[in-house]
Design an enzyme around this catalytic site. Structure first.
Site, PDB file in Angstrom:
ATOM      1  N   ASP B 194      30.654  -7.074  35.392  1.00  0.00           N
ATOM      2  CA  ASP B 194      31.112  -6.854  36.789  1.00  0.00           C
ATOM      3  C   ASP B 194      32.389  -6.014  36.860  1.00  0.00           C
ATOM      4  O   ASP B 194      33.417  -6.391  36.321  1.00  0.00           O
ATOM      5  CB  ASP B 194      31.363  -8.250  37.376  1.00  0.00           C
ATOM      6  N   HIS B 367      36.041 -11.931  42.339  1.00  0.00           N
ATOM      7  CA  HIS B 367      35.783 -11.058  41.192  1.00  0.00           C
ATOM      8  C   HIS B 367      36.982 -11.016  40.253  1.00  0.00           C
ATOM      9  O   HIS B 367      38.136 -11.115  40.674  1.00  0.00           O
ATOM     10  CB  HIS B 367      35.465  -9.638  41.668  1.00  0.00           C
TER      11      HIS B 367
END
Lengths: 554, 554
Positions: B194, B367
């Site tokens: 990610d 994130h």
């Protein structure tokens, strides 16, 4: 004894919004206007180029308007002037650079009469009608910015303009704190102050910070450097030029407005370019890339700007190459974030490195943060306070700040465009409202696009249009041509032939039901076609295109 | 000896963009798909509702596709599944909450076949074709999120999903660092990780930080509190519910997706609501405002959301009142800044106080920032590295990070959607490209809006349309009705009658020049009308509306 004449302050723009700043100040038979800016269109103003203020109030009182004072040369403070001066020709007062930037704008317009422009230097005063207007230097992201103290028969109105407190400005011209302090001691009746950055705690950094970053980046970059920033930020340009000079690089300029500002600012003495430093783009392309800095527009990702064209490989003279370092020396204005982000991605695809806002030090704001606003409130200690230049929530916050700083709660006014703020020496109130608002400029048209046109554009843009044409013989009331259906922006027709054939059939059925009805009923027939087809299309596609039935008579 | 079978990893979405994440992994005759998300339309995709990935590659290899594995229940990871499963019905594997959220989406769709869904818990492994897929718990802004270790005959592919490292998650389920470490020791062939927050230095804060802010705000607010956040952020909802409970407030829920998620998450045991705490909006309206918390959608300023309707005074049950405190517990997604800003201004106009992103502590990201990404790279120490989930510049940055962390430069691949990444035990390369891209969904239409339709919508939305209709007798070649001109979205017609009359005259002149020309030349005639009228209108208005000539035959 005649009733006391009241001072009126009427914001015609800039309150509850960012941009199109314009403020009327009236005492008796004299009106002065401070600033006259434009605003860039909101997202939903489809196709609109710029937005200017509604100056109905000034036109209705045109004999009283004595002049327009400018605080600085940004578009949101001077951009509407060419349009406004065509309707009401009064003298314009500003500092040298402000008027220089304004003159450049005038070149794109045709005036039937001459415009009188008067240069006022900071600390100078000009007498206009019953007012004396004094210009006071402030720091901002364009040089030669001022606040204005408007001395009226019943007291002083202090308009800060856009300002920050930069103790180490690039040109050495520090904001005139002494003058603000002295005015505060003498007593200021009303202060109008910039609210743009009231939500930021602390202090706004000095412009010099960006110069230090330039030096650092210029020191380590091996290849070409491209600096994108606002053209009007002359101090930023100055720092880039000096950094280039120190690192033995030449400077070339790309982008029409950047070229303009570099010319004006150097001519007027606001930008110092060491001899031999400035070259043109062709010369830059012939030099080793390690010896080149380009200054360019496009820091907001504007679609037609030089940087955008470079990023998309569309620029005639500049091709982005691996190893290039691009400094985006600006923060995206709200609404431009995705444009800027896209440009950065494209630049990376060419192998360039991009230094942008997420890396600190490439940009500082031109507006005061909360602590600077407090300093101004403290120095001026006005009796009445009106926050200006900002969205509604910012005005509310700035009003809170003023109350915390000791302005009496009932003397603080969160106003709206068009409000008449009326003051005596002792009291202030919102005394009424004048017409104010937004005039949309689209191409050559000023104000000919309104809500109906925008609503249509929105529907057209979202779901497209279907046009149904049928020709009818008004005698026999028979269809003699059509129905024809043409669509644009609705579906890709080749893949939807069946849908369009079914739609045509639906129209035929509807028309059959209307056979024999006369000319007078055509609008009813149109409306039936619109309803039937609209329903059919929504069922089949889930969309609501505009449906436009046209009945032709032979 | 037969040639060695190569492992292929084919991103069909999510690279060079934020959203529509989907990744195909192929070994021999087996394909597994990881995630199948949607993307929200870009600004220029006028009228488009959502964007889904082009799965041409999967359809061409439909016999080889064994299943779809889901990392978590966000739209950008599961949102395209209803569309994709209608074309290719394969089993779907996910954690309990992920499949619960997916099932709720299925209610809006009609499937001709049953969909097989298999719950996999973290640390469980499922064998599919030649693969073993192991689910590994990660922290993210929705509970029950996992990374996936896909064990293939030639080595392990580790897909992190979206993740952050939260040492103190609200549900106590810490990211399974031990398992990532063990896999790293055993050897991971390829890691896909990610990249969303790679540009942020340092660490992403724990979700608990927001809980502390809730407690603080709930402690000082005297009147009603409204918390707007993403419906799927169940931990955020949990913290708001607990804070409400501690401060003796009841909780009501507004907004369809918020109601949905609260129901699903409580049923499945992911949201604990103390008995008697949850009330409906009518009950909330009857309680003193000091005893009420509302949870609502609309943290992105979405036009149809509950918070937007409240702010605009359009909500049937909730009216914003002076004294209300609204916590916007989210950061605007790029592109939504102005929408959110507008809502905040409206809320202030009702006299409410808004606590939003500029005040710290109302939101944390889901994130990993740079340091967490480094931790993952260090633990897993993959042989090959492919950054995923991010815009191009983020992938570049994440690739740099991987090289700094010791992955061999030639083993790091910044790939694009559609690339075939091919690996042996020793070597990796980009071996080709498959079809990939964006399918636009507009209403019920999937893929029937393409570039031509979008280009037309753009022109229609910017400058509107002029339709010129003329009816011609094909025998005599004479105009028997018209020319009629109708415009929409161009100018406000009542104020432009002269312009329209002049335009009609221009069309007449052009048609006169064409008299006597036959049916076969009509497209030439149309083109002449278009050119003449276009030129005329641009001269007079500076605008370029779409011009659509229609010739009718009797």
């Amino acid at each position: 004894m005649p009733p006391e004449t009241k001072l009126q302050i009427i914001p015609l723009g800039g309150l509850g919004e960012i941009g199109k700043n314009i403020m009327a100040v009236r005492y008796g038979e004299d009106i002065l206007v401070i600033d006259c800016g434009l605003m860039f269109p909101e997202e939903e103003m489809l196709g609109i180029d710029i937005v200017i203020p509604d100056i109905q109030y000034l036109l209705e009182n045109r004999e009283l308007v004595r002049g327009i004072l400018l605080t600085h040369g940004h578009e949101d403070h001077i951009g509407a002037l060419p349009y406004v001066l065509k309707q009401i020709n009064v003298p314009v007062f500003g500092t040298k650079l402000t008027l220089g930037l304004l003159e450049a704008k005038f070149r794109e317009h045709v005036f039937s009469e001459e415009i009188k422009m008067v240069v006022i230097n900071p600390r100078e005063t000009v007498h206009i009608g019953c007012f004396s207007a004094e210009f006071i230097r402030v720091s901002h992201s364009v040089p030669d910015a001022v606040g204005i103290a408007l001395h009226t028969p019943i007291g002083t109105v202090l308009h800060t303009g856009d300002f920050k407190v930069d103790y180490t400005p690039v040109d050495g011209e520090v904001i005139d704190l002494h003058r603000f302090a002295r005015l505060g001691e003498q007593g200021v009746l009303v202060m109008l102050s910039d609210s743009t950055n009231v939500e930021r705690p602390g202090y706004t950094l000095s412009e010099r910070v960006v110069g230090a970053t330039f030096d650092e980046v210029f020191g380590v970059s091996k290849e070409r450097i491209i600096v994108a920033t606002f053209a009007s930020n002359v101090h930023r340009l100055q720092q880039a030029v000096y950094a280039a000079h120190r690192h033995r690089r030449k400077v070339a300029v790309a982008g029409r407005s950047m070229v303009n500002v570099v010319n004006i600012a150097s001519e007027l003495g606001y930008l110092d370019i060491p001899a031999g430093t400035l070259i043109n783009l062709e010369e830059a392309n012939r030099l080793p890339r390690s010896q080149v800095v380009l200054l360019t527009t496009g820091s907001q990702g504007e679609p037609m700007s030089a940087l955008t064209r470079m990023a998309l490989g569309d620029h005639r003279q500049v091709e982005i190459l691996p190893g290039d370092t691009i400094i985006i020396s600006a923060t995206p204005i709200p609404g431009n974030e995705k444009l800027v982000s896209r440009i950065i991605n494209h630049l990376y695809k060419h192998g360039a490195t991009v230094i942008h806002e997420r890396v600190s030090g490439t940009h500082v704001s031109g507006h005061s943060s909360a602590e600077e606003l407090k300093l101004m409130l403290k120095l001026v200690q006005p009796k009445f306070f009106v926050p200006i230049h900002g969205e509604y929530r910012m005005l509310v916050k700035h009003a809170e700040l003023a109350r915390e700083m000791g302005v009496r709660p009932e003397n603080v006014f969160v106003a709206e465009n068009g409000n008449i703020l009326e003051f005596t020496r002792k009291k202030g109130r919102i005394a009424g409202k004048v017409s104010s608002g937004r005039i949309l400029v689209d191409g050559l048209g000023i104000g000919d696009v309104g809500n109906i046109v925008l609503r249509d554009r929105k529907q057209l843009g979202q779901d497209g249009i279907l046009i149904v044409v049928v020709t009818i013989d008004p005698e026999s009331r028979q269809v003699i041509a059509g129905p024809e259906i043409v669509s644009r922006g609705f579906v890709y027709v080749r893949e939807s032939e069946e849908l369009m054939e079914d739609a045509r059939e639906r129209v035929r059925t509807t028309l059959d039901g209307c056979t024999g009805r006369g000319v007078g009923e055509w609008s009813a027939i149109k409306s039936e076609v619109r309803d039937a087809l609209g329903k059919f299309l929504y069922e089949r596609t889930g969309r609501r295109p505009m449906i436009l039935p046209i009945i032709m008579e032979t």
